[in-house]
Every structure is written in C-alpha cells, then in structure tokens.
Design a protein around this motif. Sequence first.
Motif, PDB file in Angstrom:
ATOM      1  N   PHE A   1       0.808  -1.219   0.000  1.00  0.00           N
ATOM      2  CA  PHE A   1       0.000   0.000   0.000  1.00  0.00           C
ATOM      3  C   PHE A   1       0.839   1.266   0.000  1.00  0.00           C
ATOM      4  N   VAL A   2       2.122   1.169   0.328  1.00  0.00           N
ATOM      5  CA  VAL A   2       2.985   2.343   0.358  1.00  0.00           C
ATOM      6  C   VAL A   2       3.327   2.838  -1.043  1.00  0.00           C
ATOM      7  N   SER A   3       3.135   2.010  -2.039  1.00  0.00           N
ATOM      8  CA  SER A   3       3.544   2.341  -3.404  1.00  0.00           C
ATOM      9  C   SER A   3       2.435   3.042  -4.182  1.00  0.00           C
ATOM     10  N   PRO A   4       2.679   4.272  -4.642  1.00  0.00           N
ATOM     11  CA  PRO A   4       1.667   4.938  -5.469  1.00  0.00           C
ATOM     12  C   PRO A   4       1.479   4.251  -6.808  1.00  0.00           C
ATOM     13  N   TYR A   5       2.535   3.636  -7.333  1.00  0.00           N
ATOM     14  CA  TYR A   5       2.403   2.914  -8.596  1.00  0.00           C
ATOM     15  C   TYR A   5       1.528   1.671  -8.423  1.00  0.00           C
ATOM     16  N   ALA A   6       1.613   1.019  -7.271  1.00  0.00           N
ATOM     17  CA  ALA A   6       0.738  -0.115  -7.000  1.00  0.00           C
ATOM     18  C   ALA A   6      -0.716   0.340  -6.944  1.00  0.00           C
ATOM     19  N   TYR A   7      -0.956   1.482  -6.341  1.00  0.00           N
ATOM     20  CA  TYR A   7      -2.320   2.031  -6.287  1.00  0.00           C
ATOM     21  C   TYR A   7      -2.850   2.301  -7.686  1.00  0.00           C
ATOM     22  N   LEU A   8      -2.060   2.966  -8.509  1.00  0.00           N
ATOM     23  CA  LEU A   8      -2.511   3.290  -9.863  1.00  0.00           C
ATOM     24  C   LEU A   8      -2.725   2.020 -10.689  1.00  0.00           C
ATOM     25  N   ALA A   9      -1.835   1.047 -10.545  1.00  0.00           N
ATOM     26  CA  ALA A   9      -2.002  -0.207 -11.281  1.00  0.00           C
ATOM     27  C   ALA A   9      -3.247  -0.950 -10.814  1.00  0.00           C
ATOM     28  N   PHE A  10      -3.503  -0.937  -9.514  1.00  0.00           N
ATOM     29  CA  PHE A  10      -4.707  -1.564  -8.970  1.00  0.00           C
ATOM     30  C   PHE A  10      -5.954  -0.937  -9.568  1.00  0.00           C
ATOM     31  N   GLU A  11      -5.984   0.386  -9.616  1.00  0.00           N
ATOM     32  CA  GLU A  11      -7.150   1.079 -10.154  1.00  0.00           C
ATOM     33  C   GLU A  11      -7.296   0.873 -11.660  1.00  0.00           C
ATOM     34  N   ARG A  12      -6.185   0.774 -12.348  1.00  0.00           N
ATOM     35  CA  ARG A  12      -6.180   0.701 -13.803  1.00  0.00           C
ATOM     36  C   ARG A  12      -6.400  -0.719 -14.331  1.00  0.00           C
ATOM     37  N   LEU A  13      -6.133  -1.729 -13.515  1.00  0.00           N
ATOM     38  CA  LEU A  13      -6.118  -3.115 -13.983  1.00  0.00           C
ATOM     39  C   LEU A  13      -7.399  -3.535 -14.718  1.00  0.00           C
ATOM     40  N   PRO A  14      -8.594  -3.284 -14.185  1.00  0.00           N
ATOM     41  CA  PRO A  14      -9.790  -3.739 -14.905  1.00  0.00           C
ATOM     42  C   PRO A  14      -9.916  -3.142 -16.299  1.00  0.00           C
ATOM     43  N   GLN A  15      -9.555  -1.878 -16.482  1.00  0.00           N
ATOM     44  CA  GLN A  15      -9.641  -1.250 -17.799  1.00  0.00           C
ATOM     45  C   GLN A  15      -8.555  -1.781 -18.725  1.00  0.00           C
ATOM     46  N   ALA A  16      -7.355  -1.977 -18.171  1.00  0.00           N
ATOM     47  CA  ALA A  16      -6.233  -2.445 -18.999  1.00  0.00           C
ATOM     48  C   ALA A  16      -6.477  -3.845 -19.537  1.00  0.00           C
ATOM     49  N   LEU A  17      -7.203  -4.674 -18.791  1.00  0.00           N
ATOM     50  CA  LEU A  17      -7.422  -6.059 -19.187  1.00  0.00           C
ATOM     51  C   LEU A  17      -8.863  -6.321 -19.620  1.00  0.00           C
TER      52      LEU A  17
END
Length: 215
Positions: free
Chosen positions: A10-26
């Motif tokens: 949870f400390v990673s902002p990139y992990a947050y953005l990837a988590f949010e983006r994953l459904p759209q990306a796939l």
Amino acid sequence: MKQLTFYFDFVSPYAYLAFERLPQALQGLSYTVRYQPVLLAGLLQHHGQRAPAELEPKRVWIYRQVAWQAHRLGVPLRMPAAHPFNPLSLLRLALACPEAGDTPNRHVCEKVFRHVWEGGLAADDPARLAALAAELAPRQDPAGDAVKQALRHATEEAARRGVFGVPTIEVDGRLFWGLDSLDMLAACLGGEPWFDGPQWDDAARVPLGVTFGRP
C-alpha cells in the motif's frame, strides 16, 4: 481462464494506480486475480536495493510523475500527509480480513488503497487506522502472530519467485513489473505471438557487463 497474482504494498503509489487501472487495462480478457500483499522493504532488503525515496531527487520526480499519471488516467490521487510511511499495519489489516490462509479480495484492497491515496491525510494515523479496521471488520487479529507470519511468508515467497518491486503481476510464471507493464501483460493474456517466440527467454541470457557503483 488465467489466474494472475498481483503483488503489492500500500505504500507504493504505482501499486495504487495499477490496482485502479487493472480492470480497464485487461478489459475483454479472461482472468481472475489473487491480490497478495507483500512488504516492499523486505523485497528491497532481499535483493540489496535502496528504497526509491532514499534518493531525494528521485523521490521528488516519482511524486511528480505519479501526479501526472493519475491525472492522465483519471484516477483520484492526493499524496498522504507524509511519504513514505510504515505500511505494516495496513498490510496486516488486509491479510486479517479473509479466513486464515486466504488473501484479501478486491473490495478490501480498494478500501485500504483509497484510505492511503485519497484525501491527503496521514496513512498511519492511529484514529484513522482504527476506523478503517472497524469498517473492514477483520476475521483475524491483525496484530496476531498468524497474520504477521503470513505477511513474512508471502514476502519471502515473492522474493523467491523473483519479485523485486511492486506492483508486480505474475501469470504462468512470468513477472510483469510496474504500472507501465499493464499493456505488455494485456498483450500476453491476449495471445500476442511475440510471447511464443524466443525473445522473452533471450532477454535473460544477456551477459552482465559493467557493474556500476562497485569497486
């Protein structure tokens, strides 16, 4: 249907953005996701890496780039009051929500990620953590030995599998690291012929040349 393992802290902002983006990306692809919390600091220590925030110019650049990426992707993001922070309580809380031996679902992860990355407040504030725990109602004790050991084991196992940073997504033994790897992951899941060729394995056979910063 492919199963993905999403390694994150949870400390990673990139992990947050990837988590949010994953459904759209796939979107349109057939897959399930196993969300696996790990301690980024443990991965860095295992592989002998310095934390990105330890280099001040890099830390500032990361925050600027993250702000731009969030703007470009349309993902709400406000930096927490201080960063980095100690994420152990949040990681253990997430792991305490399912039954022992299971991993948190997307709903739990979303609640914790947004606790950190929306609102601009202190992610590790005791009162906010208590409120979040009350909302999530974990089935296990987040401070118990079983949860602590589960996080330790997950981090060690991730490192053993070659995970060196977050976010990392694993599918069929292949690791895709970083927010910018989502397009590559989508291509792999979509059957892009490149992944059936020699290029993936050939990249790992390039011999090591100069080692910078070492005598």
